[in-house]
Motif scaffolding. Structure first.
Motif, PDB file in Angstrom:
ATOM      1  N   ALA A   1       0.814  -1.209   0.000  1.00 16.08           N
ATOM      2  CA  ALA A   1       0.000   0.000   0.000  1.00 16.08           C
ATOM      3  C   ALA A   1       0.852   1.265   0.000  1.00 16.08           C
ATOM      4  CB  ALA A   1      -0.918   0.007   1.220  1.00 16.08           C
ATOM      5  N   VAL A   2       0.362   2.267  -0.692  1.00 19.25           N
ATOM      6  CA  VAL A   2       0.896   3.629  -0.686  1.00 19.25           C
ATOM      7  C   VAL A   2       2.409   3.652  -0.953  1.00 19.25           C
ATOM      8  CG1 VAL A   2       0.914   5.826   0.594  1.00 19.25           C
ATOM      9  CG2 VAL A   2      -0.890   4.173   1.017  1.00 19.25           C
ATOM     10  N   PRO A   3       2.830   3.292  -2.166  1.00 23.15           N
ATOM     11  CA  PRO A   3       4.254   3.380  -2.499  1.00 23.15           C
ATOM     12  C   PRO A   3       4.743   4.820  -2.457  1.00 23.15           C
ATOM     13  CG  PRO A   3       2.939   3.032  -4.469  1.00 23.15           C
ATOM     14  CD  PRO A   3       2.010   2.865  -3.300  1.00 23.15           C
ATOM     15  N   ALA A   4       6.000   5.007  -2.067  1.00 19.71           N
ATOM     16  CA  ALA A   4       6.551   6.348  -1.911  1.00 19.71           C
ATOM     17  C   ALA A   4       7.760   6.613  -2.802  1.00 19.71           C
ATOM     18  CB  ALA A   4       6.945   6.580  -0.448  1.00 19.71           C
ATOM     19  N   HIS A   5       8.418   5.565  -3.285  1.00 19.45           N
ATOM     20  CA  HIS A   5       9.652   5.772  -4.044  1.00 19.45           C
ATOM     21  C   HIS A   5       9.902   4.577  -4.952  1.00 19.45           C
ATOM     22  CE1 HIS A   5      14.027   6.183  -4.823  1.00 19.45           C
ATOM     23  NE2 HIS A   5      13.806   7.464  -4.638  1.00 19.45           N
ATOM     24  N   LEU A   6      10.546   4.843  -6.083  1.00 15.71           N
ATOM     25  CA  LEU A   6      10.974   3.767  -6.966  1.00 15.71           C
ATOM     26  C   LEU A   6      12.247   4.172  -7.691  1.00 15.71           C
ATOM     27  CD1 LEU A   6      10.028   4.939  -9.935  1.00 15.71           C
ATOM     28  CD2 LEU A   6       7.863   3.868  -9.352  1.00 15.71           C
ATOM     29  N   SER A   7      12.992   3.177  -8.144  1.00 14.23           N
ATOM     30  CA  SER A   7      14.221   3.425  -8.903  1.00 14.23           C
ATOM     31  C   SER A   7      14.489   2.236  -9.803  1.00 14.23           C
ATOM     32  CB  SER A   7      15.416   3.670  -7.969  1.00 14.23           C
ATOM     33  OG  SER A   7      15.667   2.535  -7.154  1.00 14.23           O
ATOM     34  N   VAL A   8      15.189   2.501 -10.909  1.00 14.65           N
ATOM     35  CA  VAL A   8      15.559   1.449 -11.836  1.00 14.65           C
ATOM     36  C   VAL A   8      16.925   0.892 -11.446  1.00 14.65           C
ATOM     37  CG1 VAL A   8      16.047   0.872 -14.249  1.00 14.65           C
ATOM     38  CG2 VAL A   8      14.238   2.517 -13.697  1.00 14.65           C
ATOM     39  N   HIS A   9      17.024  -0.425 -11.307  1.00 12.03           N
ATOM     40  CA  HIS A   9      18.313  -1.040 -11.017  1.00 12.03           C
ATOM     41  C   HIS A   9      19.265  -0.768 -12.181  1.00 12.03           C
ATOM     42  CE1 HIS A   9      21.336  -4.239 -10.462  1.00 12.03           C
ATOM     43  NE2 HIS A   9      21.035  -4.107  -9.179  1.00 12.03           N
ATOM     44  N   PRO A  10      20.556  -0.520 -11.919  1.00 11.45           N
ATOM     45  CA  PRO A  10      21.501  -0.207 -12.999  1.00 11.45           C
ATOM     46  C   PRO A  10      21.553  -1.244 -14.112  1.00 11.45           C
ATOM     47  CG  PRO A  10      22.477   0.306 -10.881  1.00 11.45           C
ATOM     48  CD  PRO A  10      21.177  -0.384 -10.588  1.00 11.45           C
ATOM     49  N   SER A  11      21.190  -2.479 -13.822  1.00 13.52           N
ATOM     50  CA  SER A  11      21.161  -3.519 -14.850  1.00 13.52           C
ATOM     51  C   SER A  11      20.064  -3.274 -15.869  1.00 13.52           C
ATOM     52  CB  SER A  11      20.948  -4.898 -14.214  1.00 13.52           C
ATOM     53  OG  SER A  11      19.631  -4.993 -13.661  1.00 13.52           O
ATOM     54  N   GLY A  12      19.068  -2.473 -15.496  1.00  9.74           N
ATOM     55  CA  GLY A  12      17.922  -2.235 -16.348  1.00  9.74           C
ATOM     56  C   GLY A  12      16.918  -3.366 -16.336  1.00  9.74           C
ATOM     57  N   LYS A  13      17.179  -4.405 -15.541  1.00 11.69           N
ATOM     58  CA  LYS A  13      16.301  -5.581 -15.518  1.00 11.69           C
ATOM     59  C   LYS A  13      15.160  -5.477 -14.515  1.00 11.69           C
ATOM     60  CE  LYS A  13      19.757  -8.995 -16.963  1.00 11.69           C
ATOM     61  NZ  LYS A  13      20.415 -10.286 -16.599  1.00 11.69           N
ATOM     62  N   TYR A  14      15.315  -4.601 -13.514  1.00 11.20           N
ATOM     63  CA  TYR A  14      14.330  -4.577 -12.442  1.00 11.20           C
ATOM     64  C   TYR A  14      14.024  -3.147 -11.997  1.00 11.20           C
ATOM     65  CZ  TYR A  14      15.491  -9.527 -12.055  1.00 11.20           C
ATOM     66  OH  TYR A  14      15.705 -10.855 -12.331  1.00 11.20           O
ATOM     67  N   LEU A  15      12.789  -2.980 -11.534  1.00  4.98           N
ATOM     68  CA  LEU A  15      12.360  -1.740 -10.906  1.00  4.98           C
ATOM     69  C   LEU A  15      12.199  -2.012  -9.419  1.00  4.98           C
ATOM     70  CD1 LEU A  15      11.441   1.198 -11.723  1.00  4.98           C
ATOM     71  CD2 LEU A  15       9.105   0.350 -11.486  1.00  4.98           C
ATOM     72  N   LEU A  16      12.778  -1.160  -8.587  1.00  6.82           N
ATOM     73  CA  LEU A  16      12.737  -1.326  -7.137  1.00  6.82           C
ATOM     74  C   LEU A  16      11.726  -0.345  -6.561  1.00  6.82           C
ATOM     75  CD1 LEU A  16      16.620  -1.323  -6.650  1.00  6.82           C
ATOM     76  CD2 LEU A  16      15.138  -3.316  -7.001  1.00  6.82           C
TER      77      LEU A  16
END
Length: 413
Positions: free
Chosen positions: A137-152
């Motif tokens: 619930a209620v996500p606050a932040h995201l970033s792309v892993h440097p590999s480009g394979k995953y979103l955190l």
């Protein structure tokens, strides 16, 4: 003039994730001494559709063109088909944009969501690809892993962090891992508060507020503002699973609410901003083991400050010589100089000229610093002196409902 656009198509260009990515088209144009491409600024925030108590005045993602000489933002369009896009980021090749929706009703589990968009870097066309659960619930932040394979993704109210696979077409898949943090209950306020600070941070449970890797990409760090911890993992690129580091977490000052962090350019100094007590905790970071060793804690408000404040965002200048922090309630912009050992000295505290400044970001040239002022429904701009680090207010107020996040991009010619 601002205009509403259709669900599927939106003409814009979106922010580069890192300074090198964002600056490359600009530097290429400068080297060729040709006409400089446009700089576009995108602002997201809280819309009417938000979590309880989190609804806002925003319409979605607003796009502006930035004047290179003055930093003035001219409205271009507004993309309205997304609820409360309070944080956005781009893939490193700028072909895909990912925007979270800070909500708790995407599915029956009460989670938030993340939407993937494709971006045409030549003309800025944005097209929605798909939307998936954020894993809490209620996500606050995201970033792309440097590999480009995953979103955190960090899910604030869900108390979880999630790993979402990124497919070749930029679309997102179902989470490969969702980790729920747990730990002892912490106090609402830290013992080392500024005098007269009555502001509290929610310590009712785990509240991951930021997730990103160290500059090498070897480790994934999470600031948990509810448990007052910094978690450290490695990511298995084959399985998309998070693996605890040798030391899985580090305890911060009880009640301090670690919120956002930034590394120096060497990747060996970590600056961690604590929301509740408005402190920057400076630590040595071991890129081989992920070990964190604190060396300094410094206030983001001057010694004469009295009253309530909550720190929000932290940035480091491209030169690495200055660090900047936004203070909500106190409505100020703190300017730190960086010493040879990475420690900070508070040089100035500048009035934000608006209320509840949250996200901050430099434009791709590094000449202007912008702040999203949530309660003032406005964006303010400062010209930054590269030698002294001092930000000078440009007397520009850009109207945006409940802004919380920025993205800049230099469009391809």
């Amino acid at each position: 003039m601002s205009q509403s656009l259709s669900r599927r198509r939106f003409t814009l260009a979106l922010a580069g994730l890192g300074a090198a990515t964002a600056l490359s088209p600009l530097r290429a144009a400068q080297a060729q001494k040709g006409p400089l491409p446009r700089i576009l600024c995108f602002v997201g925030g809280y819309t009417e559709h938000g979590p309880p108590g989190g609804a806002g005045n925003g319409k979605g993602i607003s796009v502006f063109e930035m004047d290179r000489d003055t930093g003035f933002l001219t409205p271009v369009a507004t993309f309205m088909d997304i609820p409360s896009p309070s944080f956005i980021t781009l893939s490193r090749n700028r072909k895909f944009l990912y925007a979270l929706s800070e909500i708790n009703d995407y599915d029956k589990a009460g989670s938030g969501s993340v939407t993937a968009f494709s971006v045409d870097t030549r003309n800025g066309t944005l097209a929605k690809i798909n939307t998936v659960s954020s894993g809490g619930a209620v996500p606050a932040h995201l970033s792309v892993h440097p590999s480009g394979k995953y979103l955190l993704v960090a899910n604030y109210m869900g108390g979880s962090v999630a790993v979402l696979p990124i497919h070749a077409d930029g679309s997102l898949g179902k989470a490969t891992d969702v980790v729920h943090n747990s730990g002892p209950k912490q106090p609402e306020r830290a013992a080392d508060n500024p005098e007269g600070n009555f502001a509290i941070s929610d310590h009712s449970s785990a509240h991951p507020h930021m997730i990103a890797t160290d500059p090498s990409g070897a480790f994934v760090l999470v600031d948990d503002a509810g448990l007052d911890r910094v978690y450290v993992w490695k990511l298995d690129l084959a399985t998309g699973k998070l693996i605890p580091a040798q030391k899985p977490f580090y305890d911060m000052e009880p009640g301090s609410a670690p919120r956002h962090f930034v590394f120096d350019h060497s990747g060996r100094v970590l600056y961690n901003l604590c929301e509740q007590n408005s402190k920057v905790v400076v630590s040595k970071f071991d890129p081989q083991t992920g070990a964190i060793t604190q060396i300094q804690s410094v206030s983001t408000v001057t010694s004469h400050f009295r009253g309530s404040t909550l720190a929000a965002e932290i940035l480091i200048a491209e030169s690495g010589r200055f660090v900047y922090v936004s203070n909500r309630l106190g409505d100020s912009l703190a300017v730190f100089s960086v010493g040879m050992d990475g420690t900070l000295t508070l040089e100035d505290e500048v009035w934000m000229h608006a209320d509840y400044g949250r996200a901050m970001m430099f434009d791709p040239s590094g000449s202007f610093l912008f702040c999203a002022n949530q309660r003032s429904d406005s964006v303010t701009a400062f010209r930054v002196d590269r030698e002294t680090g001092k930000p000078v207010f440009m007397n520009h107020f850009t109207a945006v409902g409940s802004p919380t996040t920025f993205a800049f991009m230099v469009a391809d010619s």
